[in-house]
Design a protein around this motif. Sequence first.
Motif, PDB file in Angstrom:
ATOM      1  N   ALA A  30       0.865  -1.182   0.122  1.00 31.16           N
ATOM      2  CA  ALA A  30       0.166   0.027   0.145  1.00 31.16           C
ATOM      3  C   ALA A  30       0.845   1.167   0.236  1.00 31.16           C
ATOM      4  O   ALA A  30       1.769   1.299   0.973  1.00 31.16           O
ATOM      5  N   GLY A  31       0.460   2.254  -1.055  1.00 32.90           N
ATOM      6  CA  GLY A  31       1.246   3.406  -0.923  1.00 32.90           C
ATOM      7  C   GLY A  31       2.435   3.281  -1.597  1.00 32.90           C
ATOM      8  O   GLY A  31       3.333   4.416  -1.310  1.00 32.90           O
ATOM      9  N   SER A  32       2.725   2.468  -2.355  1.00 32.11           N
ATOM     10  CA  SER A  32       4.366   2.119  -2.806  1.00 32.11           C
ATOM     11  C   SER A  32       4.055   1.540  -4.152  1.00 32.11           C
ATOM     12  O   SER A  32       3.191   0.737  -4.354  1.00 32.11           O
ATOM     13  N   ASP A  33       5.138   1.700  -5.081  1.00 34.50           N
ATOM     14  CA  ASP A  33       5.166   0.637  -6.312  1.00 34.50           C
ATOM     15  C   ASP A  33       6.030  -0.508  -6.081  1.00 34.50           C
ATOM     16  O   ASP A  33       6.350  -1.262  -6.810  1.00 34.50           O
ATOM     17  N   LEU A  34       6.271  -0.798  -5.001  1.00 38.16           N
ATOM     18  CA  LEU A  34       6.901  -2.098  -4.560  1.00 38.16           C
ATOM     19  C   LEU A  34       6.078  -2.962  -4.282  1.00 38.16           C
ATOM     20  O   LEU A  34       4.920  -2.921  -4.088  1.00 38.16           O
ATOM     21  N   ARG A  35       6.644  -4.512  -4.533  1.00 42.83           N
ATOM     22  CA  ARG A  35       5.635  -5.509  -4.269  1.00 42.83           C
ATOM     23  C   ARG A  35       6.297  -6.504  -3.329  1.00 42.83           C
ATOM     24  O   ARG A  35       7.461  -6.636  -3.147  1.00 42.83           O
ATOM     25  N   PHE A  36       5.427  -7.375  -2.650  1.00 46.09           N
ATOM     26  CA  PHE A  36       5.912  -8.512  -1.700  1.00 46.09           C
ATOM     27  C   PHE A  36       5.657  -9.710  -2.471  1.00 46.09           C
ATOM     28  O   PHE A  36       4.544 -10.172  -2.824  1.00 46.09           O
ATOM     29  N   PRO A  37       6.827 -10.449  -2.905  1.00 51.53           N
ATOM     30  CA  PRO A  37       6.855 -11.817  -3.267  1.00 51.53           C
ATOM     31  C   PRO A  37       6.018 -12.726  -2.447  1.00 51.53           C
ATOM     32  O   PRO A  37       6.472 -13.026  -1.309  1.00 51.53           O
ATOM     33  N   VAL A  38       5.265 -13.586  -2.835  1.00 50.60           N
ATOM     34  CA  VAL A  38       4.442 -14.635  -2.271  1.00 50.60           C
ATOM     35  C   VAL A  38       5.073 -15.913  -2.195  1.00 50.60           C
ATOM     36  O   VAL A  38       5.212 -16.428  -3.590  1.00 50.60           O
TER      37      VAL A  38
END
Length: 243
Positions: A30-38
């Motif tokens: 949220a609020g970022s262009d980053l992503r969390f790898p699953v």
Amino acid sequence: FNRERTMGKDDLRQAKYVIDIGPLPSLPVAGSDLRFPVGRIFCVGRNYAEHAREMGHDPDREPPFFFMKAPNSIVQSGSTVDYPVATKDVHHEIEMVVAIGKGGKNIPVENALDHVWGYAVGLDMTRRDIQGEAKKMGRPWEMGKSFDQSAPCSALRPATEIGHPAKGAIRVKVNGEIKQQGDLSQQIWSVPEQIAYLSGLVTLQPGDLIFSGTPSGVGPVNKGDKLEGHVDGVGELTITYAR
């Protein structure tokens, strides 16, 4: 002679594979262009007393149990998804999702929250008829839980911003009507306890998700239904089933 070589992480990043399986499953931050790898998705079963009762079980504090969903069952919030195949009875189960940022095994309860990166709102969609039939036959009920698009999930909120929610409303609306409603404080096993117990069974890895259980009120979803999930302090989740 043949010599085995163990590939390191850098080797794997540069490796050329024989087929393309698409991008790594991930969630937005949220609020970022980053992503969390699953990596893996673990789900805690019957972690709210009233839900245990509605499923016909004693809610006493028995040891927690876990089942899994495939990482590529993740669905981004705001998506329109197809009604699942091979079923006539799909149920919603609203949950708070815990994202693991630091791995470990045999993690003490008092240190467990140090391993949490953040939180999201999730739905453990369930093909209840397939699950029920498997239970009757004494077979694994994985296909009732782990199927295409069975894990809708909101953007993640970092724990550094929102802390570690242990109380607050959790609910889901179907077509604007509240169907499930509870409070995080009603969990039989807290998030630190879930992490500690699970890490005694497997070594947790960065990128693992834990769906932390659902309150009572699970029920059917039909084609055309809009689901809106909410967890206080964590966020909102919306998905729609195509007609």
